[in-house]
Each structure stands twice: as C-alpha cells, then as structure tokens.
Design an enzyme around this catalytic site. Sequence first.
Site, PDB file in Angstrom:
ATOM      1  N   THR A  28      19.139  11.203  22.151  1.00 54.53           N
ATOM      2  CA  THR A  28      18.757  10.592  23.427  1.00 54.53           C
ATOM      3  C   THR A  28      19.712  11.010  24.551  1.00 54.53           C
ATOM      4  O   THR A  28      20.863  11.379  24.308  1.00 54.53           O
ATOM      5  CB  THR A  28      18.823   9.053  23.325  1.00 54.53           C
ATOM      6  N   HIS A  29      19.192  10.887  25.792  1.00 53.79           N
ATOM      7  CA  HIS A  29      20.031  10.870  26.998  1.00 53.79           C
ATOM      8  C   HIS A  29      19.638   9.558  27.665  1.00 53.79           C
ATOM      9  O   HIS A  29      18.736   9.521  28.510  1.00 53.79           O
ATOM     10  CB  HIS A  29      19.700  12.050  27.922  1.00 53.79           C
TER      11      HIS A  29
ATOM     12  N   ASP B  37      23.520  11.591  23.286  1.00 52.75           N
ATOM     13  CA  ASP B  37      24.164  12.827  23.740  1.00 52.75           C
ATOM     14  C   ASP B  37      24.878  12.546  25.063  1.00 52.75           C
ATOM     15  O   ASP B  37      24.482  13.027  26.114  1.00 52.75           O
ATOM     16  CB  ASP B  37      23.062  13.890  23.886  1.00 52.75           C
ATOM     17  N   ARG B  38      25.944  11.746  24.991  1.00 55.09           N
ATOM     18  CA  ARG B  38      26.609  11.257  26.203  1.00 55.09           C
ATOM     19  C   ARG B  38      27.606  12.265  26.783  1.00 55.09           C
ATOM     20  O   ARG B  38      28.000  12.164  27.923  1.00 55.09           O
ATOM     21  CB  ARG B  38      27.308   9.925  25.878  1.00 55.09           C
ATOM     22  N   LYS B  39      28.022  13.203  25.944  1.00 51.17           N
ATOM     23  CA  LYS B  39      29.007  14.219  26.390  1.00 51.17           C
ATOM     24  C   LYS B  39      30.150  13.577  27.173  1.00 51.17           C
ATOM     25  O   LYS B  39      30.416  13.921  28.335  1.00 51.17           O
ATOM     26  CB  LYS B  39      28.346  15.311  27.227  1.00 51.17           C
ATOM     27  N   PHE B  40      30.859  12.658  26.533  1.00 50.84           N
ATOM     28  CA  PHE B  40      32.025  12.046  27.174  1.00 50.84           C
ATOM     29  C   PHE B  40      33.006  13.155  27.550  1.00 50.84           C
ATOM     30  O   PHE B  40      33.180  14.124  26.788  1.00 50.84           O
ATOM     31  CB  PHE B  40      32.714  11.073  26.210  1.00 50.84           C
TER      32      PHE B  40
ATOM     33  N   ASP C 297      35.940  12.192  29.954  1.00 54.79           N
ATOM     34  CA  ASP C 297      36.870  11.648  30.943  1.00 54.79           C
ATOM     35  C   ASP C 297      38.322  11.791  30.506  1.00 54.79           C
ATOM     36  O   ASP C 297      38.629  11.935  29.328  1.00 54.79           O
ATOM     37  CB  ASP C 297      36.538  10.181  31.231  1.00 54.79           C
TER      38      ASP C 297
ATOM     39  N   SER D 121      25.317  26.156  24.640  1.00 57.10           N
ATOM     40  CA  SER D 121      24.249  27.144  24.469  1.00 57.10           C
ATOM     41  C   SER D 121      23.903  27.872  25.758  1.00 57.10           C
ATOM     42  O   SER D 121      23.182  28.861  25.734  1.00 57.10           O
ATOM     43  CB  SER D 121      22.987  26.433  23.960  1.00 57.10           C
TER      44      SER D 121
ATOM     45  N   GLN E 255      19.520  28.204  29.906  1.00 61.76           N
ATOM     46  CA  GLN E 255      19.437  27.837  28.483  1.00 61.76           C
ATOM     47  C   GLN E 255      19.099  29.088  27.675  1.00 61.76           C
ATOM     48  O   GLN E 255      18.288  29.915  28.116  1.00 61.76           O
ATOM     49  CB  GLN E 255      18.352  26.759  28.283  1.00 61.76           C
TER      50      GLN E 255
ATOM     51  N   GLY F  52      14.251  20.536  21.770  1.00 61.14           N
ATOM     52  CA  GLY F  52      13.695  19.659  22.800  1.00 61.14           C
ATOM     53  C   GLY F  52      12.318  20.106  23.200  1.00 61.14           C
ATOM     54  O   GLY F  52      11.309  19.740  22.592  1.00 61.14           O
TER      55      GLY F  52
HETATM   56  O1  6AU Z   1      15.574  22.452  23.538  1.00 62.47           O
HETATM   57  P1  6AU Z   1      15.834  22.098  24.972  1.00 62.47           P
HETATM   58  O2  6AU Z   1      16.413  23.237  25.751  1.00 62.47           O
HETATM   59  O3  6AU Z   1      14.658  21.480  25.664  1.00 62.47           O
HETATM   60  O4  6AU Z   1      16.929  20.909  24.965  1.00 62.47           O
HETATM   61  C1  6AU Z   1      18.244  21.110  24.534  1.00 62.47           C
HETATM   62  C2  6AU Z   1      18.991  19.799  24.441  1.00 62.47           C
HETATM   63  C3  6AU Z   1      19.241  19.078  25.749  1.00 62.47           C
HETATM   64  C4  6AU Z   1      20.686  19.400  26.087  1.00 62.47           C
HETATM   65  O5  6AU Z   1      21.339  18.328  26.751  1.00 62.47           O
HETATM   66  C5  6AU Z   1      21.316  19.611  24.712  1.00 62.47           C
HETATM   67  O6  6AU Z   1      20.266  20.025  23.844  1.00 62.47           O
HETATM   68  N1  6AU Z   1      22.401  20.609  24.650  1.00 62.47           N
HETATM   69  C6  6AU Z   1      23.679  20.291  24.120  1.00 62.47           C
HETATM   70  C7  6AU Z   1      23.968  19.081  23.382  1.00 62.47           C
HETATM   71  C8  6AU Z   1      23.109  18.579  22.348  1.00 62.47           C
HETATM   72  O7  6AU Z   1      25.047  18.546  23.482  1.00 62.47           O
HETATM   73  C9  6AU Z   1      24.712  21.202  24.195  1.00 62.47           C
HETATM   74  C10 6AU Z   1      24.470  22.509  24.636  1.00 62.47           C
HETATM   75  O8  6AU Z   1      25.332  23.368  24.600  1.00 62.47           O
HETATM   76  N2  6AU Z   1      23.196  22.826  25.055  1.00 62.47           N
HETATM   77  C11 6AU Z   1      22.171  21.914  25.071  1.00 62.47           C
HETATM   78  O9  6AU Z   1      21.043  22.296  25.452  1.00 62.47           O
HETATM   79  O10 6AU Z   1      19.092  17.691  25.532  1.00 62.47           O
END
Ligand code: 6AU
Length: 306
Positions: A63-64, A93-96, A98, A187, A252, A272
Amino acid sequence: MPNFLTMSYTERAAHHTNQTAKDLLTLMDRKKTNLSIAADVVSKDALLKLADTFGPYICVFKTHIDIITDFDEDLITQLKALSEKHDFLIFEDRKFADIGKKQNPPSQTSSLPSNIPPTPFPQTGNTVVHQYASGIYKIASWSHITNAHPIPGEGIIKGLASVGLNLFSPTTASPLSRGLLLLAEMSSAGALTTGTYPSQAYTMACKNRDFVFGFIGQRRLSSEGTEEGDEPDFVYLTPGVQMASKGDDLGQQYRTPEEVVLESGCDVIIVGRGLYGAKDSKKAAEEYRRAGWNAYLKRIGMEVEA
Ligand code: 6AU
C-alpha cells in the site's frame, strides 16, 4: 555456507531468525506465490477491491496509504480482515527517510492505536518513531512490513525498531511481528543508489537483523564489505516488474519475473500497473504468479508448473 539461492523458501524460513521473514517465506511456499501487488489506487473502495480480487494470488499486498483520499479506520479493519481471509501480509511502502532527532517519546495515550497497549518507547525518540506509530495512519498497528531509506544512517533503523519490536497483541500479549526492508537500490533511471550505497545498506542491515529482514533492491547483494564472516539470509522484494512494457515516461524501468528471480536472485516480484492496469485481472494475476513461481522453481532446481 548454505546457498540461499538454491534453497526453498521453507528451508530458508527454518534457518531464519527474523519472525517476519519466517512468516513471509513460509507463506510463499504454502500459497505457491512470490507475487506482490503494488496497489497504487487513491480510494478506499478501489484499494479494498484490489485486495479482494488479487488476494488469492499474492503473498504481499503493498500500500501507499497516504494517497487514499477517503482514508478512515474502517479501511484498516477491512484490509486486515482481507489479509486473514486471503492469507497475505500487508506492506506499507512508506519509505521512511527522516533524520534522527531527539525529542520526547510519543504520548502513550494519544499516539498509539486504540487496540495496542502502551509500550516502552525510549526516552530519546526519533521523528520516524512518530511517523511509524502515530499520526492519522498508525502504520505500525496494521502493517506487517514497512521500508526505509538507509540515507539518514543507522538511527532510522533503531528508531523504527523501537516501535516495531515493542508491539504486542492485545488479545494474546504475544509480540506482533513487524519487519523492515531497507531500500538498497531503486528501479528508476538515474537513481543515486549506486557505488558503495547498496553495500553500506547491506552492512547496516547485517547489524540490525532483529528488525531488518531484507531489501527493496534489484539484485541479491553479497556480503562483501560487511563486518561479519558469515553470510546472512535476507529476503529481496523487487519492484520494476512488468512483462508487456520496458518502462514509463517518468523513468520507471521494468524487467521480467525471470530476470528478477532467476537471474538476479530476488525473491518477491512487486507488480503494480502490470496487474491493476490489466483488462482481465484474474488472468494477469495468474500469469504473473506463474511466471514468478516458475522462475523460483527453476532457481531451486524443481520442475516448473505447466
Ligand atoms: O509496477 P509499477 O511501476 O506500477 O509500481 C511500482 C511500485 C510503486 C513504487 O512506489 C514502488 O513499486 N517502487 C519501490 C518500492 C516498492 O519501494 C522502489 C523502487 O525502487 N521502485 C518502485 O517502483 O508502488
């Protein structure tokens, strides 16, 4: 030294010391899936619908929560019920990211979710303590897994662990297993997670294995540069996975399940748009599940599913 790449998830679970890793690895073999959905939708109904539709095919529902426009506590109640119904873990997937900051601990009455008894937070808190335990979302109370950038240094892990390792079930009083993933590599094109960054993240994870059980990354990392002689096992969850596209117009970058699991040695594929953007959800879910699972079966030398 055991070769984790050729071991089954169940065998790795048996060796693992981290409860979240054990839960996830066992679940994957039990349910025959290493697929996670990135549920990037913006309404409560859409999120719950994705959890119910894709629930049978996934091991992790990602989740976000802060993009949900009509968030309420009932969403969490329903999401937890779906996680039990379909047997998946929830990953916020909060990616803290701070900085550590000394301040008073969160108020034991106001900041904790109503169903969580007060716990011994440290006197010197950290901003991320509040971000994880408190606010509107109270992430620690419902999300089995969350993630953090290692960029602020080890303090971020210590702060989050002071919450995640001190939560107990109000009914059984047993610890709620919570686990952290460090973002070792991203990614997206041009990400700054290059050079020694991933190996420094790895070293931080090695020192905090009670709470950190794996990485968000693009490949399995080696122990090079760690201070330990042994090779710890970590679980790798990998975003940037799609079979029909190579990327989007915001950087991406996509690889296939086979490239991620078989060639790069990662464990869970996070998909996703490849899932929720598909015309036929169930067909796409089964295609991605089978692709990820067969890549894993090939890796461990087992016969693939037809
Ligand atoms: O398959 P997508 O491109 O529609 O969605 C990719 C999902 C998104 C991003 O916030 C997450 O993966 N993400 C993350 C995560 C999981 O931390 C890291 C990253 O390097 N790239 C990335 O796309 O919800």
